[in-house]
Write a protein that holds these residues in place. Structure first.
Motif, PDB file in Angstrom:
ATOM      1  N   SER A 190      -0.801  -6.879   9.217  1.00 52.80           N
ATOM      2  CA  SER A 190      -0.708  -6.680   7.778  1.00 52.80           C
ATOM      3  C   SER A 190       0.399  -7.563   7.207  1.00 52.80           C
ATOM      4  O   SER A 190       1.564  -7.420   7.567  1.00 52.80           O
ATOM      5  CB  SER A 190      -0.423  -5.208   7.461  1.00 52.80           C
ATOM      6  OG  SER A 190      -0.214  -5.027   6.077  1.00 52.80           O
ATOM      7  N   GLU A 242      -6.373  -5.946  -4.544  1.00 50.71           N
ATOM      8  CA  GLU A 242      -4.964  -5.673  -4.285  1.00 50.71           C
ATOM      9  C   GLU A 242      -4.199  -5.300  -5.552  1.00 50.71           C
ATOM     10  O   GLU A 242      -3.212  -4.571  -5.493  1.00 50.71           O
ATOM     11  CB  GLU A 242      -4.308  -6.896  -3.636  1.00 50.71           C
ATOM     12  CG  GLU A 242      -4.757  -7.174  -2.212  1.00 50.71           C
ATOM     13  CD  GLU A 242      -4.196  -6.165  -1.222  1.00 50.71           C
ATOM     14  OE1 GLU A 242      -3.210  -5.485  -1.569  1.00 50.71           O
ATOM     15  OE2 GLU A 242      -4.758  -6.058  -0.127  1.00 50.71           O
ATOM     16  N   GLU A 268      -4.690   3.994   1.926  1.00 49.56           N
ATOM     17  CA  GLU A 268      -5.661   3.408   1.008  1.00 49.56           C
ATOM     18  C   GLU A 268      -6.783   2.664   1.729  1.00 49.56           C
ATOM     19  O   GLU A 268      -7.605   1.999   1.081  1.00 49.56           O
ATOM     20  CB  GLU A 268      -4.956   2.433   0.061  1.00 49.56           C
ATOM     21  CG  GLU A 268      -4.009   3.123  -0.917  1.00 49.56           C
ATOM     22  CD  GLU A 268      -3.370   2.138  -1.870  1.00 49.56           C
ATOM     23  OE1 GLU A 268      -3.504   0.905  -1.637  1.00 49.56           O
ATOM     24  OE2 GLU A 268      -2.758   2.582  -2.848  1.00 49.56           O
ATOM     25  N   SER A 326      -3.781  -1.572  -6.091  1.00 47.11           N
ATOM     26  CA  SER A 326      -3.078  -0.786  -5.080  1.00 47.11           C
ATOM     27  C   SER A 326      -1.901  -0.039  -5.698  1.00 47.11           C
ATOM     28  O   SER A 326      -1.381  -0.405  -6.763  1.00 47.11           O
ATOM     29  CB  SER A 326      -2.590  -1.696  -3.958  1.00 47.11           C
ATOM     30  OG  SER A 326      -1.834  -0.992  -3.008  1.00 47.11           O
ATOM     31  N   VAL A 339      -0.462  -2.385  10.495  1.00 49.19           N
ATOM     32  CA  VAL A 339       0.870  -2.271   9.882  1.00 49.19           C
ATOM     33  C   VAL A 339       1.952  -2.232  10.960  1.00 49.19           C
ATOM     34  O   VAL A 339       3.073  -2.726  10.740  1.00 49.19           O
ATOM     35  CB  VAL A 339       0.943  -1.033   8.973  1.00 49.19           C
ATOM     36  CG1 VAL A 339      -0.030  -1.153   7.818  1.00 49.19           C
ATOM     37  CG2 VAL A 339       0.693   0.246   9.741  1.00 49.19           C
ATOM     38  N   CYS A 352       3.958   0.800   4.446  1.00 50.32           N
ATOM     39  CA  CYS A 352       3.057   0.898   5.605  1.00 50.32           C
ATOM     40  C   CYS A 352       2.161   2.126   5.498  1.00 50.32           C
ATOM     41  O   CYS A 352       0.949   2.058   5.779  1.00 50.32           O
ATOM     42  CB  CYS A 352       3.876   0.938   6.884  1.00 50.32           C
ATOM     43  SG  CYS A 352       4.807  -0.577   7.240  1.00 50.32           S
ATOM     44  N   ARG A 369      -0.541   1.518   2.868  1.00 46.82           N
ATOM     45  CA  ARG A 369      -1.585   0.587   3.321  1.00 46.82           C
ATOM     46  C   ARG A 369      -2.619   1.295   4.186  1.00 46.82           C
ATOM     47  O   ARG A 369      -3.812   1.008   4.091  1.00 46.82           O
ATOM     48  CB  ARG A 369      -0.946  -0.559   4.120  1.00 46.82           C
ATOM     49  CG  ARG A 369       0.034  -1.422   3.365  1.00 46.82           C
ATOM     50  CD  ARG A 369      -0.606  -2.257   2.297  1.00 46.82           C
ATOM     51  NE  ARG A 369      -1.596  -3.183   2.823  1.00 46.82           N
ATOM     52  CZ  ARG A 369      -2.239  -4.062   2.069  1.00 46.82           C
ATOM     53  NH1 ARG A 369      -2.014  -4.110   0.765  1.00 46.82           N
ATOM     54  NH2 ARG A 369      -3.132  -4.876   2.590  1.00 46.82           N
ATOM     55  N   ARG A 411      -6.639   0.016   3.525  1.00 49.66           N
ATOM     56  CA  ARG A 411      -6.512  -1.436   3.478  1.00 49.66           C
ATOM     57  C   ARG A 411      -6.145  -2.010   4.836  1.00 49.66           C
ATOM     58  O   ARG A 411      -6.373  -3.199   5.082  1.00 49.66           O
ATOM     59  CB  ARG A 411      -5.464  -1.840   2.430  1.00 49.66           C
ATOM     60  CG  ARG A 411      -5.824  -1.408   1.014  1.00 49.66           C
ATOM     61  CD  ARG A 411      -4.832  -1.919  -0.011  1.00 49.66           C
ATOM     62  NE  ARG A 411      -5.133  -1.385  -1.331  1.00 49.66           N
ATOM     63  CZ  ARG A 411      -6.015  -1.906  -2.170  1.00 49.66           C
ATOM     64  NH1 ARG A 411      -6.676  -2.997  -1.809  1.00 49.66           N
ATOM     65  NH2 ARG A 411      -6.236  -1.359  -3.348  1.00 49.66           N
ATOM     66  N   ASN A 412      -5.565  -1.199   5.695  1.00 49.16           N
ATOM     67  CA  ASN A 412      -5.191  -1.629   7.041  1.00 49.16           C
ATOM     68  C   ASN A 412      -5.290  -0.456   8.000  1.00 49.16           C
ATOM     69  O   ASN A 412      -5.171   0.707   7.586  1.00 49.16           O
ATOM     70  CB  ASN A 412      -3.767  -2.187   7.087  1.00 49.16           C
ATOM     71  CG  ASN A 412      -3.619  -3.509   6.371  1.00 49.16           C
ATOM     72  OD1 ASN A 412      -3.102  -3.577   5.261  1.00 49.16           O
ATOM     73  ND2 ASN A 412      -4.087  -4.597   6.986  1.00 49.16           N
TER      74      ASN A 412
END
Length: 323
Positions: free
Chosen positions: A196, A64, A247, A67, A255, A241, A244, A249-250
């Motif tokens: 998220s 993280e 990348e 990021s 989100v 959002c 995220r 990540r979610n």
């Protein structure tokens, strides 16, 4: 006309309620959010996956801290920006709004403790804002622990041995908790995707601050200042959002769920607990609007000009009954 004196209201329960109820609840939420965030007190549910699932095979984006919105920037922005906005709005209301002293009363507890209206209001608004932040962390952490939904890069950190698992097709489901061979810490973090948590915290802070600006701040002379300020406060949450998802990540649903959770908590606290920050009732707003519309007619105007100005003032108001 002389200014009205601020009334003093006596209350013997404000200090005991603050010490033995509000502080206890706040401490409980802080401790519980700490356990969800930094300990393994509540084990994450080990959810299975399909072999060669393309939705879970995205590349690992790194920790993280790497990021684009790193935690050292994200969390101060979530906390500092709303606090500064609320403090600036409350201090400005004292000097701009002449009726502020008639709405808030000084509360005395005994013969020595007097609580200033401005201090009480700031503590009430910011204290509830902090309480909502920890509640958002608890709710999001609880849902993540129960569901155990994987992030888009789950298989990249899981590193399953498809040969040992006997994966022959994409429809084969793997439910073994020992299917992963990667780093256990990364695997646990990859199972905390829904909802998220950064999206939930960002939405909570943005909606809470936006509702404060919309309901409390009084900006005269322009209709675009307040909407522009609200959009500026909401934009970082939307950008967070998008980043995220971009990348890996979610998922988009993660989100979206986080945004709904954070927004719902903010709306509930503002409307049901703070009563819209104690904004004016419809009757008070109507009275204020009438007083603002009542422009005195200068005596030095010519009769035609005075007649036109009187017609403009009376436009839209109900006519009185003529006997």
């Amino acid at each position: 006309m002389a200014a009205q004196e601020t009334e003093i209201k006596s209350s013997a329960s404000i200090i005991p309620c603050f010490l033995f109820v509000e502080l206890v609840l706040m401490a409980g939420t802080v401790i519980l959010s700490y356990h969800f965030e930094y300990t393994d007190t509540f084990p994450v549910h080990s959810q299975g996956f399909f072999c060669y699932d393309s939705t879970l095979s995205k590349p690992y984006p790194g920790p993280e801290s790497t990021s684009r919105p790193p935690p050292r920037l994200l969390y101060p922005l979530i906390t500092v920006l709303p606090v500064l906005t609320i403090l600036l709005g409350e201090v400005s209301a004292v000097f701009i709004n002449p009726r502020w002293r008639t709405k808030e009363k000084i509360i005395s507890c005994g013969d020595c403790c007097f609580f200033n209206p401005l201090l009480r209001r700031v503590v009430r608004i910011l204290g509830l804002f902090s309480f909502g932040l920890f509640c958002t962390v608890i709710f999001a952490g609880a849902v993540q622990t129960v569901t155990g939904n994987q992030a888009p890069h789950f298989l990249s950190v899981c590193r399953p041995n498809y040969t040992a698992l006997g994966c022959m097709s994409h429809l084969q489901y793997v439910s073994s908790p020992y299917a992963c061979t990667g780093d256990p810490e990364l695997i646990t973090e990859a199972r905390k995707a829904f909802p998220s948590k950064p999206a939930a915290l960002g939405a909570y802070a943005a909606v809470y601050t936006t509702m404060y600006v919309t309901l409390v701040l009084k900006i005269k002379g322009s209709r675009l200042v307040k909407p522009s300020l609200c959009l500026a406060l909401l934009s970082p949450s939307w950008l967070l959002c998008l980043l995220r998802v971009a990348e890996y990540r979610n998922h988009w649903r993660d989100v979206l769920a986080g945004t709904v959770v954070g927004s719902a908590i903010a709306v509930f606290l503002v409307t049901c607990v703070l009563n819209n920050f104690g904004s004016s009732t419809p009757e008070e707003k109507e009275l204020q609007q009438k007083e603002e519309d009542e422009v005195p007619i200068p005596e030095n105007l010519h009769p035609p000009a005075r007649e036109k100005l009187s017609v403009v003032q009376d436009c839209g108001t109900p006519s009185s009954n003529v006997t």
